[in-house]
Design a protein around this motif. Structure first.
Motif, PDB file in Angstrom:
ATOM      1  N   GLU A 157       0.828  -1.199   0.000  1.00  0.00           N
ATOM      2  CA  GLU A 157       0.000   0.000   0.000  1.00  0.00           C
ATOM      3  C   GLU A 157       0.868   1.257   0.000  1.00  0.00           C
ATOM      4  O   GLU A 157       0.642   2.195  -0.775  1.00  0.00           O
ATOM      5  N   ILE A 158       1.878   1.273   0.853  1.00  0.00           N
ATOM      6  CA  ILE A 158       2.758   2.445   0.958  1.00  0.00           C
ATOM      7  C   ILE A 158       3.593   2.592  -0.315  1.00  0.00           C
ATOM      8  O   ILE A 158       3.781   3.710  -0.838  1.00  0.00           O
ATOM      9  N   ALA A 159       4.090   1.477  -0.826  1.00  0.00           N
ATOM     10  CA  ALA A 159       4.907   1.543  -2.048  1.00  0.00           C
ATOM     11  C   ALA A 159       4.090   2.087  -3.215  1.00  0.00           C
ATOM     12  O   ALA A 159       4.591   2.877  -4.028  1.00  0.00           O
TER      13      ALA A 159
ATOM     14  N   GLN B  27      -0.564  10.945   6.432  1.00  0.00           N
ATOM     15  CA  GLN B  27      -1.886  11.510   6.695  1.00  0.00           C
ATOM     16  C   GLN B  27      -2.987  10.634   6.132  1.00  0.00           C
ATOM     17  O   GLN B  27      -4.027  10.420   6.760  1.00  0.00           O
ATOM     18  N   ARG B  28      -2.760  10.084   4.939  1.00  0.00           N
ATOM     19  CA  ARG B  28      -3.798   9.266   4.325  1.00  0.00           C
ATOM     20  C   ARG B  28      -3.995   7.953   5.086  1.00  0.00           C
ATOM     21  O   ARG B  28      -5.122   7.471   5.218  1.00  0.00           O
ATOM     22  N   LEU B  29      -2.921   7.356   5.584  1.00  0.00           N
ATOM     23  CA  LEU B  29      -3.008   6.044   6.235  1.00  0.00           C
ATOM     24  C   LEU B  29      -3.036   6.130   7.751  1.00  0.00           C
ATOM     25  O   LEU B  29      -2.985   5.108   8.436  1.00  0.00           O
TER      26      LEU B  29
ATOM     27  N   ILE C   9       6.501  -1.158  -9.877  1.00  0.00           N
ATOM     28  CA  ILE C   9       5.084  -1.250  -9.536  1.00  0.00           C
ATOM     29  C   ILE C   9       4.209  -0.910 -10.724  1.00  0.00           C
ATOM     30  O   ILE C   9       3.069  -1.363 -10.835  1.00  0.00           O
ATOM     31  N   GLY C  10       4.703  -0.105 -11.615  1.00  0.00           N
ATOM     32  CA  GLY C  10       3.919   0.283 -12.774  1.00  0.00           C
ATOM     33  C   GLY C  10       2.970   1.403 -12.433  1.00  0.00           C
ATOM     34  O   GLY C  10       3.183   2.186 -11.507  1.00  0.00           O
ATOM     35  N   GLY C  11       1.895   1.484 -13.177  1.00  0.00           N
ATOM     36  CA  GLY C  11       0.949   2.582 -13.004  1.00  0.00           C
ATOM     37  C   GLY C  11      -0.047   2.353 -11.895  1.00  0.00           C
ATOM     38  O   GLY C  11      -0.958   3.143 -11.744  1.00  0.00           O
ATOM     39  N   ARG C  12       0.069   1.228 -11.136  1.00  0.00           N
ATOM     40  CA  ARG C  12      -0.922   0.943 -10.105  1.00  0.00           C
ATOM     41  C   ARG C  12      -0.793   1.935  -8.969  1.00  0.00           C
ATOM     42  O   ARG C  12       0.284   2.311  -8.572  1.00  0.00           O
ATOM     43  N   SER C  13      -1.888   2.342  -8.479  1.00  0.00           N
ATOM     44  CA  SER C  13      -1.894   3.279  -7.351  1.00  0.00           C
ATOM     45  C   SER C  13      -3.202   3.143  -6.621  1.00  0.00           C
ATOM     46  O   SER C  13      -4.253   3.019  -7.207  1.00  0.00           O
ATOM     47  N   ASP C  14      -3.124   3.174  -5.298  1.00  0.00           N
ATOM     48  CA  ASP C  14      -4.318   3.132  -4.450  1.00  0.00           C
ATOM     49  C   ASP C  14      -4.867   4.517  -4.190  1.00  0.00           C
ATOM     50  O   ASP C  14      -5.804   4.687  -3.436  1.00  0.00           O
ATOM     51  N   SER C  15      -4.229   5.492  -4.808  1.00  0.00           N
ATOM     52  CA  SER C  15      -4.701   6.843  -4.559  1.00  0.00           C
ATOM     53  C   SER C  15      -5.942   7.124  -5.360  1.00  0.00           C
ATOM     54  O   SER C  15      -6.621   8.063  -5.102  1.00  0.00           O
TER      55      SER C  15
END
Length: 987
Positions: free
Chosen positions: A933-935, A949-951, A981-987
């Motif tokens: 998640e952080i990565a 702040q988000r987590l 990681i590529g373009g993946r993001s949990d944001s």
């Protein structure tokens, strides 16, 4: 359909908790509107709100369209029919009598109907009584309502008889106005003072909204802190709204009550005008007797009034008869009398002239001194002699403070403070009062004031006898310890120990020496140095103490025979501290034997004696907790809370609350943990204990993770991180306890790396598990589970072996179960489910025997993958069903969710302790869920502070996670993360 409740602005006083009474009023008005008549009787003691109910009734009648008349009886008015003339002043009748009054009432019964509302009927003249009796016995036909509000103790017997007959006949509707409940009185106090009491506001401000304890079930009313200021004020007012207003105007102070109503006698008299009006109608002798009784205080005896008032006994008895008829005093058992209510007594006291008060309290003091050997019963009278005879009063107040400091330190602080104001500076006498006052202030949480006072004594300690010097050092060490200034406390205690004389004949230590050793050991204990503390405490335990006098220490043929001397509370307390050290350091065999002996001694102490050293309940309860005697621990902690509560000894109460919270956490009593911990957190804030705040937060976070499950995981982890931040710079017992509890929250919340960092790095690099021998197996096992979840099996094996060795040394079922479970989890991670199942079964059995239901249920969910692999899915479902049943009984949502998820996942994907696999999802398979998640967020361009702040983490935690991500992925900076990681993001 019932009418709406009348607006507060429509009558003189609020109607709270009067729904039933208002419903009876509405019933009478509905009858009036439907064309029927009735008699309504409103009865109750003075000040309960009868007039307010009449006002509400008047508003209802007016809204109904009926005619309305209101009358009020005037005490002592001799005009015949006064109350009815007052009501019907627009229709005067010089020959008003029962017949003419009935005629008027009949005229009012014509459409649209009418109502006559009469207040204070108990003061009616004879003609008014006759009219009222006639109207009650001969109800007027048609829409006519007669409402009578009165005090039955003072009402004419003829009218009472007529009303009782009407109740039986069904023609009279009676509304009894009872005292308000404490909760309602608290609501009124808040309303009249513009909000919650100051104490509640200050307590709330100590806890942020995000960290405020969630609502829970009401706990036993065991402590003064459980009983808010407003509730105690409501009790003092006796459920009477009028008395509540009087006490608020008087500046009511729980420290002064019941000896004084408050610090503003002028405000009391202004608000009590209705009460003082009653006193104006007394004969001179009845007034003198009432004031004399007020000087004596409740309850009082006629013979004492004779002496205080200097009146003959027969005249005093005649006056008491008049006062009883006026319902100002009421007879009690054993020939005693008491005021109608305590507030009236204080009003009567303030009606005394200064001369009456001075002479009366002098006589009362002399009278009580002839009967009493204790000073506390004399303190009330001594207070009133300050300024006129301070030489007599100040020593009495000091002695009274010494007598009550253990059970009522608030009163002791008040009395010793008054004594200090009238004691000359310098010398031994003043030093003793200063130490006493400091001790009382410590007990009620006024630590800064206590510290300043006791340091004044230390400034002249060289001029004092060693016994008094030791007491001063002891108080100074105590206050520094409670302020969590352990180095200062240790230095002061060590200096004091240097003053100790050599043991007396036979090796006996005097009380002052034992007390100082005890204080030093407490400092060492809370500072985390249990080994040094045990060495010190054993010196006192193994040496005969000099607490009973020469006769009790005599040996040989001259030793007196007969019953053994009961132990002094300090002896018991020091032995309880010794067994706490033994248990904490893992000397289980010795601790079990000594705990039984200490429990017998503590249980045999009466509360007043135990209150002299209430810490014994905390130390014994904590020892029993370490020994897994949880029922005994809870029993002693609860009794300690009760013993300490009478004196509001805040630091002792804090220990008891935290102890109860931790015991309930281990034994799965989830419904009470949050409440105990919430109270402890507020109290810790009040006394300035940062470590207490941290431990309370950690326990609350643990209760929340079990009860709320994963839906509030981030919030709960943030609370655990806040708890860690509160304590990580400390090395105390509380700090280590908080870190261990918080680490389990992190493990359950999906942050095993954080759990390991907490256990190994947060206490300035100290190994949290190794520093707590009594809990080392469970804490090392926790580290092993966290290492398995991080994929670090070598570390998991190492910590499992340490846990097993420590568990074998302690031989306690709960600690052994934790070590066995860690081995089971390791076997599962190594791909040996058959061995894992056997160990999981052993762990479940031991957790059951230890009384750890929530740990047993967690173990059952954790074991499901191993059981399925070894015995098939049906066998795994049996384990999960057992876990769910326990979770439902405990309210453990986390376990219930975990079991549900285990049912839904295939065996290859399930498992509480499944390590990451390098071939899962490419390079990301090397990372934990939190690291992924952080990565992902870092790869998306977020900075560490933004990720934190988000987590709901700290920036330092985020940086630590990123460091491990870099190492596992073989990169040197976050700039390389998007490539992997590529373009993946949990944001």
């Amino acid at each position: 359909m019932s009418m709406p409740l009348i607006s507060l602005s429509r009558f003189d006083g609020p109607l709270v908790e009067r729904d039933a009474e208002v419903a009876r009023l509405e019933q009478a008005v509905r009858s009036l509107r439907s064309g029927r008549g009735s008699v309504l009787e409103i009865v109750g003691d003075p000040g309960m709100g009868k007039t307010s109910l009449l006002a509400a009734l008047a508003a209802m009648v007016a809204e109904s369209g009926a005619r309305l008349a209101r009358g009020h009886a005037i005490r002592g008015d001799a005009v015949p029919g006064q109350i009815f003339r007052n009501a019907w002043e627009a229709q005067p009748d010089s020959t008003l009598n029962p017949a003419s009054a009935r005629g008027l009432a009949s005229a009012w019964a014509a459409e649209p109907g009418g109502a006559v509302l009469l207040d204070d009927v108990q003061w009616c003249d004879r003609t008014s009584v006759d009219i009222a009796v006639h109207l009650v016995r001969n109800p007027v036909p048609g829409p006519f309502l007669l409402a009578l509000a009165h005090r039955p103790r003072q009402t004419s017997p003829a009218l009472l008889e007529a009303l009782d007959d009407g109740i039986r006949a069904g023609t009279v509707l009676r509304v009894v106005v009872p005292p308000l409940t404490p909760d309602t009185m608290a609501e009124l106090a808040d309303r009249w003072t513009g909000g919650p009491a100051a104490h509640a506001a200050s307590a709330a401000s100590a806890t942020s909204a995000a960290e405020a304890p969630e609502p829970g079930p009401a706990l036993p009313d065991l402590t003064a802190q459980d009983e808010p200021h407003d509730r105690r004020l409501g009790d003092a007012a006796g459920g009477s709204p009028r008395n509540l207003r009087i006490l608020l105007a008087a500046g009511w102070d729980p420290v002064l009550w019941p000896f004084r109503a408050g610090g503003d006698p002028g405000g009391l008299l202004r608000e009590a005008a209705a009460l003082t009006a009653e006193l104006e109608f007394l004969s001179p002798e009845a007034g003198a007797v009432l004031r004399g009784a007020a000087i004596l205080g409740d309850p009082f005896r006629p013979e004492d009034v004779v002496e205080v008032c200097d009146l003959p006994a027969d005249r005093v008895l005649a006056a008491l008869g008049e006062l009883t008829h006026a319902d100002l005093v009421r007879p009690r058992d054993r020939g005693e009398f008491a005021f109608r209510d305590p507030v009236l007594g204080h009003v009567a006291h303030e009606h005394c002239s200064l001369a009456e008060q001075s002479v009366g309290h002098r006589r009362a003091l002399d009278l009580r001194a002839r009967r009493e050997t204790a000073a506390a019963p004399l303190a009330r009278h001594a207070e009133h002699l300050l300024g006129t005879d301070s030489g007599t009063a100040a020593p009495i107040l000091a002695r009274a403070a010494a007598e009550v400091v253990a059970r009522d330190p608030a009163a002791a602080a008040h009395w010793s403070g008054l004594a200090l104001d009238h004691t000359p500076h310098g010398g031994q006498a003043r030093a003793e009062v200063e130490i006493l006052c400091a001790r009382a202030m410590i007990a009620v949480g006024r630590l800064d004031e206590a510290r300043a006072l006791v340091h004044q004594v230390l400034g002249q300690v060289s001029e004092l006898p060693w016994q008094i010097a030791l007491r001063a050092y002891g108080a100074a060490a105590d206050v520094e310890r409670l302020l969590c200034r352990y180095p200062e406390a240790e230095a002061i205690a060590a200096t004091a120990l240097g003053l100790l004389p050599a043991p007396g004949e036979g090796g006996a230590l005097p009380l002052e020496a034992v007390t100082m050793i005890y204080e030093y050991a407490l400092v060492q204990t809370l500072g985390g140095d249990h080994i040094q503390a045990r060495a010190m405490i054993r010196k006192a335990v193994d040496t005969e103490t000099d607490l009973a006098g020469p006769a009790a220490r005599a040996t040989g043929p001259t030793r007196p025979t007969g019953p053994a001397r009961p132990p002094h509370p300090t002896e018991v307390a020091i032995r309880c501290l010794a067994v706490c050290q033994d248990a904490y350091l893992g000397d289980v065999d010795v601790a079990v034997k000594e705990a039984r002996s200490c429990a017998a001694a503590v249980d045999a102490l009466a509360d007043p004696h135990a209150g002299q050293a209430p810490e014994m309940f905390a130390t014994l309860g904590i020892a029993e907790f370490y020994l897994e005697h949880f029922d005994d621990a809870s029993r002693h902690l609860r009794r300690g809370l009760k013993v300490a509560s009478g004196g509001t000894q805040l630091h002792v109460v804090l220990h008891q609350l935290l102890g109860l919270a931790v015991v309930d956490l281990f034994t799965g009593r989830l419904e009470t943990i949050t409440q105990w911990a919430g109270q402890a957190g507020q109290l810790a804030a009040a006394v300035g204990s940062q470590e207490g705040i941290g431990l309370a937060k950690a326990v609350r976070a643990s209760a929340m993770i079990w009860t709320r499950g994963r839906r509030d995981e981030r919030e709960i982890l943030a609370l655990a991180e806040s708890a860690i931040a509160d304590v990580e710079s400390h090395h105390s017992w509380w700090a280590l306890s908080a870190l261990g509890v918080a680490a389990q929250v992190q493990l359950l919340g999906g942050d095993p790396e954080g759990a390991l960092r907490t256990m190994l790095e947060r206490a300035d690099g100290q190994d949290v598990a190794a520093a707590q021998p009594a809990l080392e197996p469970s804490l090392k096992a926790l580290m092993a589970l966290a290492a398995v979840r991080c994929g670090d099996l070598p570390a998991a094996r190492r910590w499992t072996e340490v846990a097993e060795t420590a568990a074998a040394r302690l031989a306690l079922p709960g600690q052994t179960a934790s070590a066995v479970r860690a081995r089971a989890a390791l076997h599962l991670a190594e791909g040996r489910p058959d061995l894992a199942v056997d160990r999981f079964e052993q762990a479940v059995d031991r957790f059951t025997r230890a009384g750890f239901p929530i740990q047993r249920a967690w173990t059952q969910t954790m074991a499901a993958p191993a059981v399925e692999a070894a015995h098939g899915p049906e066998a795994a479902l049996v384990w999960l069903d057992a876990a769910s049943t326990t979770a439902d009984a405990l309210g453990a949502s986390w376990v219930r969710e975990d079991a549900a998820r285990a049912r839904a996942e295939p065996a290859t994907g399930r498992g509480e302790v499944k390590p990451p696999r390098p071939d899962d999802d490419g390079p990301l398979g090397m990372l934990s869920d939190r690291e992924r998640e952080i990565a992902a967020l870092a790869a998306a361009g977020l900075r560490s502070r933004e990720i934190a702040q988000r987590l709901f983490l700290s920036p330092r935690t985020v940086e630590a996670h990123l460091g491990r991500v870099y190492r596992r992925l073989g990169v040197s900076s976050r700039g390389e993360l998007p490539r992997i990681i590529g373009g993946r993001s949990d944001s």
